[in-house]
Motif scaffolding. Sequence first.
Motif, PDB file in Angstrom:
ATOM      1  N   ASP A 174      58.911  17.481  -4.007  1.00 13.11           N
ATOM      2  CA  ASP A 174      60.103  17.471  -4.853  1.00 13.11           C
ATOM      3  C   ASP A 174      60.095  16.284  -5.797  1.00 13.11           C
ATOM      4  O   ASP A 174      60.638  16.357  -6.900  1.00 13.11           O
ATOM      5  CB  ASP A 174      61.379  17.430  -4.000  1.00 13.11           C
ATOM      6  N   ASP A 175      59.483  15.183  -5.394  1.00 11.40           N
ATOM      7  CA  ASP A 175      59.436  13.982  -6.226  1.00 11.40           C
ATOM      8  C   ASP A 175      58.285  14.011  -7.222  1.00 11.40           C
ATOM      9  O   ASP A 175      58.177  13.121  -8.058  1.00 11.40           O
ATOM     10  CB  ASP A 175      59.309  12.732  -5.345  1.00 11.40           C
ATOM     11  N   ALA A 176      57.429  15.031  -7.153  1.00 12.58           N
ATOM     12  CA  ALA A 176      56.268  15.088  -8.038  1.00 12.58           C
ATOM     13  C   ALA A 176      56.707  15.384  -9.473  1.00 12.58           C
ATOM     14  O   ALA A 176      57.653  16.146  -9.693  1.00 12.58           O
ATOM     15  CB  ALA A 176      55.299  16.158  -7.554  1.00 12.58           C
ATOM     16  N   PRO A 177      56.035  14.799 -10.453  1.00  8.51           N
ATOM     17  CA  PRO A 177      56.429  15.033 -11.840  1.00  8.51           C
ATOM     18  C   PRO A 177      56.025  16.407 -12.367  1.00  8.51           C
ATOM     19  O   PRO A 177      56.543  16.853 -13.380  1.00  8.51           O
ATOM     20  CB  PRO A 177      55.700  13.921 -12.599  1.00  8.51           C
ATOM     21  N   THR A 178      55.110  17.108 -11.691  1.00  4.43           N
ATOM     22  CA  THR A 178      54.663  18.406 -12.180  1.00  4.43           C
ATOM     23  C   THR A 178      55.646  19.493 -11.772  1.00  4.43           C
ATOM     24  O   THR A 178      56.185  19.480 -10.670  1.00  4.43           O
ATOM     25  CB  THR A 178      53.273  18.749 -11.616  1.00  4.43           C
ATOM     26  N   ALA A 224      54.858  27.681 -13.745  1.00  2.00           N
ATOM     27  CA  ALA A 224      54.107  27.542 -14.993  1.00  2.00           C
ATOM     28  C   ALA A 224      55.089  27.381 -16.146  1.00  2.00           C
ATOM     29  O   ALA A 224      56.149  28.021 -16.182  1.00  2.00           O
ATOM     30  CB  ALA A 224      53.226  28.763 -15.213  1.00  2.00           C
ATOM     31  N   VAL A 225      54.728  26.530 -17.098  1.00  2.00           N
ATOM     32  CA  VAL A 225      55.614  26.301 -18.235  1.00  2.00           C
ATOM     33  C   VAL A 225      55.508  27.412 -19.266  1.00  2.00           C
ATOM     34  O   VAL A 225      56.384  27.591 -20.097  1.00  2.00           O
ATOM     35  CB  VAL A 225      55.321  24.926 -18.888  1.00  2.00           C
ATOM     36  N   ALA A 226      54.420  28.181 -19.205  1.00  3.43           N
ATOM     37  CA  ALA A 226      54.230  29.323 -20.106  1.00  3.43           C
ATOM     38  C   ALA A 226      53.528  30.419 -19.324  1.00  3.43           C
ATOM     39  O   ALA A 226      52.819  30.154 -18.369  1.00  3.43           O
ATOM     40  CB  ALA A 226      53.402  28.900 -21.311  1.00  3.43           C
TER      41      ALA A 226
END
Length: 90
Positions: free
Chosen positions: A72-76, A80-82
Amino acid sequence: MIPTSDRRPAMPDTTDTPEEAPEPELPAPVWTAPPQHSRAGHRAFGWCSMCPDREVWEELVTWRARFNREHDDAPTPDRAVAPSEEAARG
């Protein structure tokens, strides 16, 4: 004069802030476990499923919650963003 049997002790003054005692220093944690217990569980949580009054599912849920907090703390993002090329082709 009030008879001595009817005298009540004076009420304490509650407006003063009580002095807080310093917290006692705790002993250093010992990262060992009893024989046949999980050293990793004792190192991470201080207990494992082999301890009295503990169940296997409790340890599993605790490990899973710990790993989920790390993700949950990961920046990713977890999605998928697309859309992928395959999904875009249909």
